[in-house]
Design a protein around this motif. Structure first.
Motif, PDB file in Angstrom:
ATOM      1  N   VAL A 248       0.860  -1.181   0.000  1.00  0.00           N
ATOM      2  CA  VAL A 248       0.000   0.000   0.000  1.00  0.00           C
ATOM      3  C   VAL A 248       0.895   1.230   0.000  1.00  0.00           C
ATOM      4  O   VAL A 248       1.524   1.555   1.009  1.00  0.00           O
ATOM      5  N   ASN A 249       0.986   1.871  -1.155  1.00  0.00           N
ATOM      6  CA  ASN A 249       1.829   3.057  -1.276  1.00  0.00           C
ATOM      7  C   ASN A 249       1.063   4.264  -0.731  1.00  0.00           C
ATOM      8  O   ASN A 249       0.093   4.712  -1.322  1.00  0.00           O
ATOM      9  N   ASP A 250       1.522   4.772   0.407  1.00  0.00           N
ATOM     10  CA  ASP A 250       0.794   5.854   1.085  1.00  0.00           C
ATOM     11  C   ASP A 250       1.248   7.212   0.546  1.00  0.00           C
ATOM     12  O   ASP A 250       1.724   8.059   1.296  1.00  0.00           O
ATOM     13  N   CYS A 251       1.080   7.388  -0.760  1.00  0.00           N
ATOM     14  CA  CYS A 251       1.411   8.656  -1.395  1.00  0.00           C
ATOM     15  C   CYS A 251       2.884   9.026  -1.159  1.00  0.00           C
ATOM     16  O   CYS A 251       3.196  10.153  -0.745  1.00  0.00           O
ATOM     17  N   SER A 252       3.769   8.074  -1.420  1.00  0.00           N
ATOM     18  CA  SER A 252       5.206   8.320  -1.246  1.00  0.00           C
ATOM     19  C   SER A 252       5.671   9.433  -2.160  1.00  0.00           C
ATOM     20  O   SER A 252       5.158   9.615  -3.261  1.00  0.00           O
ATOM     21  N   THR A 253       6.664  10.185  -1.668  1.00  0.00           N
ATOM     22  CA  THR A 253       7.198  11.272  -2.495  1.00  0.00           C
ATOM     23  C   THR A 253       8.485  10.847  -3.200  1.00  0.00           C
ATOM     24  O   THR A 253       9.075  11.617  -3.932  1.00  0.00           O
ATOM     25  N   ASP A 254       8.921   9.601  -2.975  1.00  0.00           N
ATOM     26  CA  ASP A 254      10.122   9.118  -3.667  1.00  0.00           C
ATOM     27  C   ASP A 254       9.720   8.219  -4.846  1.00  0.00           C
ATOM     28  O   ASP A 254       8.600   8.297  -5.342  1.00  0.00           O
ATOM     29  N   GLN A 255      10.607   7.330  -5.243  1.00  0.00           N
ATOM     30  CA  GLN A 255      10.355   6.517  -6.432  1.00  0.00           C
ATOM     31  C   GLN A 255       9.611   5.212  -6.121  1.00  0.00           C
ATOM     32  O   GLN A 255       9.539   4.335  -6.980  1.00  0.00           O
ATOM     33  N   SER A 256       9.063   5.075  -4.919  1.00  0.00           N
ATOM     34  CA  SER A 256       8.417   3.813  -4.527  1.00  0.00           C
ATOM     35  C   SER A 256       7.369   3.353  -5.543  1.00  0.00           C
ATOM     36  O   SER A 256       7.387   2.196  -5.982  1.00  0.00           O
ATOM     37  N   ALA A 257       6.475   4.257  -5.932  1.00  0.00           N
ATOM     38  CA  ALA A 257       5.370   3.879  -6.825  1.00  0.00           C
ATOM     39  C   ALA A 257       5.914   3.395  -8.166  1.00  0.00           C
ATOM     40  O   ALA A 257       5.475   2.364  -8.697  1.00  0.00           O
ATOM     41  N   ALA A 258       6.898   4.100  -8.710  1.00  0.00           N
ATOM     42  CA  ALA A 258       7.478   3.718  -9.996  1.00  0.00           C
ATOM     43  C   ALA A 258       8.143   2.351  -9.899  1.00  0.00           C
ATOM     44  O   ALA A 258       7.988   1.502 -10.789  1.00  0.00           O
TER      45      ALA A 258
ATOM     46  N   PHE B   5      -0.065  -3.465  -5.986  1.00  0.00           N
ATOM     47  CA  PHE B   5      -0.063  -2.400  -4.982  1.00  0.00           C
ATOM     48  C   PHE B   5      -1.294  -1.525  -5.090  1.00  0.00           C
ATOM     49  O   PHE B   5      -1.936  -1.439  -6.128  1.00  0.00           O
ATOM     50  N   LEU B   6      -1.635  -0.911  -3.967  1.00  0.00           N
ATOM     51  CA  LEU B   6      -2.665   0.123  -3.937  1.00  0.00           C
ATOM     52  C   LEU B   6      -1.942   1.464  -3.917  1.00  0.00           C
ATOM     53  O   LEU B   6      -0.929   1.613  -3.250  1.00  0.00           O
ATOM     54  N   ASP B   7      -2.483   2.420  -4.624  1.00  0.00           N
ATOM     55  CA  ASP B   7      -1.848   3.730  -4.707  1.00  0.00           C
ATOM     56  C   ASP B   7      -2.792   4.753  -4.061  1.00  0.00           C
ATOM     57  O   ASP B   7      -3.763   5.169  -4.685  1.00  0.00           O
ATOM     58  N   LEU B   8      -2.526   5.130  -2.825  1.00  0.00           N
ATOM     59  CA  LEU B   8      -3.399   6.098  -2.160  1.00  0.00           C
ATOM     60  C   LEU B   8      -3.159   7.486  -2.751  1.00  0.00           C
ATOM     61  O   LEU B   8      -2.016   7.910  -2.876  1.00  0.00           O
ATOM     62  N   PRO B   9      -4.239   8.190  -3.106  1.00  0.00           N
ATOM     63  CA  PRO B   9      -4.078   9.501  -3.748  1.00  0.00           C
ATOM     64  C   PRO B   9      -3.644  10.599  -2.782  1.00  0.00           C
ATOM     65  O   PRO B   9      -3.082  11.595  -3.204  1.00  0.00           O
ATOM     66  N   VAL B  10      -3.896  10.414  -1.496  1.00  0.00           N
ATOM     67  CA  VAL B  10      -3.412  11.368  -0.479  1.00  0.00           C
ATOM     68  C   VAL B  10      -2.783  10.571   0.650  1.00  0.00           C
ATOM     69  O   VAL B  10      -3.096   9.399   0.831  1.00  0.00           O
ATOM     70  N   ASN B  11      -1.891  11.200   1.402  1.00  0.00           N
ATOM     71  CA  ASN B  11      -1.228  10.500   2.493  1.00  0.00           C
ATOM     72  C   ASN B  11      -2.183  10.314   3.664  1.00  0.00           C
ATOM     73  O   ASN B  11      -2.679  11.276   4.232  1.00  0.00           O
ATOM     74  N   LEU B  12      -2.454   9.053   4.026  1.00  0.00           N
ATOM     75  CA  LEU B  12      -3.409   8.778   5.098  1.00  0.00           C
ATOM     76  C   LEU B  12      -2.728   8.384   6.394  1.00  0.00           C
ATOM     77  O   LEU B  12      -3.374   8.241   7.420  1.00  0.00           O
ATOM     78  N   GLY B  13      -1.422   8.169   6.376  1.00  0.00           N
ATOM     79  CA  GLY B  13      -0.757   7.654   7.569  1.00  0.00           C
ATOM     80  C   GLY B  13      -0.872   6.141   7.612  1.00  0.00           C
ATOM     81  O   GLY B  13      -1.671   5.540   6.873  1.00  0.00           O
ATOM     82  N   ILE B  14      -0.095   5.536   8.519  1.00  0.00           N
ATOM     83  CA  ILE B  14       0.003   4.073   8.553  1.00  0.00           C
ATOM     84  C   ILE B  14      -1.358   3.406   8.768  1.00  0.00           C
ATOM     85  O   ILE B  14      -1.677   2.405   8.132  1.00  0.00           O
ATOM     86  N   GLY B  15      -2.192   3.992   9.627  1.00  0.00           N
ATOM     87  CA  GLY B  15      -3.494   3.379   9.926  1.00  0.00           C
ATOM     88  C   GLY B  15      -4.390   3.316   8.701  1.00  0.00           C
ATOM     89  O   GLY B  15      -4.938   2.275   8.368  1.00  0.00           O
ATOM     90  N   GLY B  16      -4.512   4.444   8.018  1.00  0.00           N
ATOM     91  CA  GLY B  16      -5.355   4.499   6.820  1.00  0.00           C
ATOM     92  C   GLY B  16      -4.824   3.589   5.727  1.00  0.00           C
ATOM     93  O   GLY B  16      -5.597   2.970   4.990  1.00  0.00           O
ATOM     94  N   ALA B  17      -3.488   3.489   5.635  1.00  0.00           N
ATOM     95  CA  ALA B  17      -2.876   2.647   4.605  1.00  0.00           C
ATOM     96  C   ALA B  17      -3.162   1.175   4.880  1.00  0.00           C
ATOM     97  O   ALA B  17      -3.624   0.433   4.004  1.00  0.00           O
ATOM     98  N   VAL B  18      -2.919   0.755   6.127  1.00  0.00           N
ATOM     99  CA  VAL B  18      -3.144  -0.651   6.473  1.00  0.00           C
ATOM    100  C   VAL B  18      -4.616  -0.999   6.338  1.00  0.00           C
ATOM    101  O   VAL B  18      -4.974  -2.079   5.858  1.00  0.00           O
ATOM    102  N   GLN B  19      -5.480  -0.065   6.719  1.00  0.00           N
ATOM    103  CA  GLN B  19      -6.915  -0.341   6.616  1.00  0.00           C
ATOM    104  C   GLN B  19      -7.333  -0.579   5.169  1.00  0.00           C
ATOM    105  O   GLN B  19      -8.163  -1.440   4.902  1.00  0.00           O
ATOM    106  N   SER B  20      -6.740   0.167   4.225  1.00  0.00           N
ATOM    107  CA  SER B  20      -7.095  -0.103   2.818  1.00  0.00           C
ATOM    108  C   SER B  20      -6.706  -1.525   2.441  1.00  0.00           C
ATOM    109  O   SER B  20      -7.403  -2.176   1.675  1.00  0.00           O
ATOM    110  N   GLY B  21      -5.560  -1.986   2.995  1.00  0.00           N
ATOM    111  CA  GLY B  21      -5.154  -3.372   2.749  1.00  0.00           C
ATOM    112  C   GLY B  21      -6.159  -4.359   3.312  1.00  0.00           C
ATOM    113  O   GLY B  21      -6.509  -5.346   2.661  1.00  0.00           O
TER     114      GLY B  21
END
Lengths: 249, 120
Positions: A44-54, A63-79
């Motif tokens: 779950v890519n939590d809107c990384s600002t580095d090359q993670s998504a690429a 992978f899931l690509d979150l459009p905004v940064n939700l923090g670890i809780g929001g990211a894990v919950q999407s999983g």
């Protein structure tokens, strides 16, 4: 019971982990091959600002690509939501920074698979081997552990461990209710109050391999206050449910 | 309360009313949130036009200066408005989280479908 019909999803939250994420998935891939059940993974890519998504896209890693940064809780919950929708039998949460060794995947999955537990947490402190984190953090973790024990009677040593396996009913519960910012201790309390059986299994953890931890020392005091407060609030906002019975859910 | 203060309160209420009306007209504030502020401007007009209420209340609550009661009430009211805004922000954050997650799940599903489609 133990065949490849059983499907396990490993959820790997990822925020700016370009140095670690490929190694983590590679280690998971090789560890999963020997297991008697099917293991899939989802970063779950939590809107990384580095090359993670690429990197994830190029290497064809789900992978899931979150459009905004939700923090670890929001990211894990999407999983957890994904696992719930895809009908996985067990969902595992595992950090993407190389702290958690996929070799121990079966150690935490087995008790859930056997129907003994709804949540099995990989714990550093049961056998006191491997990286034990700093003294101050251990004090903090022990304090939170005591809080949880006092609030709901559940005894968990490594409450901040983000290496945990959950059964399908608990995954469905987390898909709906999951704390937002620093969710690990609160999730233990919520699951315990909702009647899920929680336990720990001994694992060894490593020091993070690169990148920056989500909890800097500067934020530690804020973290402790906030988590303690949310634990107390969570205790008052939930009604206790009787413990579930053993056996496969 | 002096006559000057009554005039200032009326002018202040009028200004507040104009600002809210302007924001509503431009669509920069929804009616839902404007009601609290409109309530404040109406209360200001009532107190300015009929200060007798404040005199009686200040005697009942044993506050020496009626004008202090006006300030106290306004302070409490603003606190309540701030609290309601914190509640509204929390609800918005929760909705935002759900939307982001739903979006990510849909995006992944779409990507998977596209991959299957191009493989055929």
């Amino acid at each position: 019971m133990e065949n490849k019909q059983t499907r396990v999803l490993v959820i790997i939250p990822c925020y700016n982990e370009q140095e670690n994420i490929l190694n983590t998935v590679a280690a998971l891939r090789s560890a999963a091959a020997a297991l008697p059940y099917a293991v899939d993974w989802l970063v779950v890519n939590d809107c990384s600002t580095d090359q993670s998504a690429a990197l994830l896209r190029e290497n064809d890693i789900p992978f899931l690509d979150l459009p905004v940064n939700l923090g670890i809780g929001g990211a894990v919950q999407s999983g957890y939501r994904y696992a719930c929708r895809q009908g996985y039998d067990i969902a595992v949460q595992m950090d993407g920074d190389g702290q958690h060794d996929p070799v121990y995947l079966d150690t935490i999955v087995a008790p859930v698979l056997a129907g003994e537990l709804d949540m099995c947490i990989g714990s550093r402190f049961l056998e006191k081997k491997g990286f034990q984190t700093s003294f101050m953090r251990r004090v903090g973790i022990r304090f939170l552990s005591g809080c949880i024990r006092g609030l709901c009677g559940q005894r968990v040593l490594d409450v901040t461990s983000g290496f945990r396996a959950t059964s399908a009913p608990l995954t469905a519960f987390f898909a709906e209710h999951y704390a937002a910012d620093y969710p690990e201790p609160e999730a233990v309390l919520a699951a315990s109050l909702a009647g899920f059986r929680i336990g720990e299994a001994p694992v060894q953890m490593k020091e993070r391999q690169g990148g920056v931890s989500s909890i800097s020392s500067f934020k530690s005091a804020y973290y402790m206050i906030k988590v303690t407060l949310s634990l107390v609030i969570a205790r008052f906002s939930m009604r206790r449910t009787a413990k579930r019975q053993g056996g496969r859910p | 309360m002096t006559v000057q203060l009554q005039v200032y309160m009326l002018l202040g209420a009028l200004a507040l009313f104009c600002v809210i009306f302007f924001l509503l007209k431009k669509g920069m504030m929804s009616v839902k949130y404007s009601l609290l502020w409109l309530g404040l401007s109406v209360a200001l007009v009532v107190v300015a036009a009929c200060p007798y209420i404040m005199y009686v209340l200040s005697v009942v609550l044993s506050i020496e200066m009626p004008v202090n009661l006006v300030f106290l009430l306004m302070f409490v009211y603003v606190l309540l408005v701030l609290l309601s805004l914190s509640v509204a922000i929390s609800q918005l954050a929760e909705k935002c989280r759900r939307l982001a997650q739903a979006n990510a799940l849909l995006e992944q599903r779409l990507r998977e479908l596209e991959r299957q489609h191009s493989a055929e």
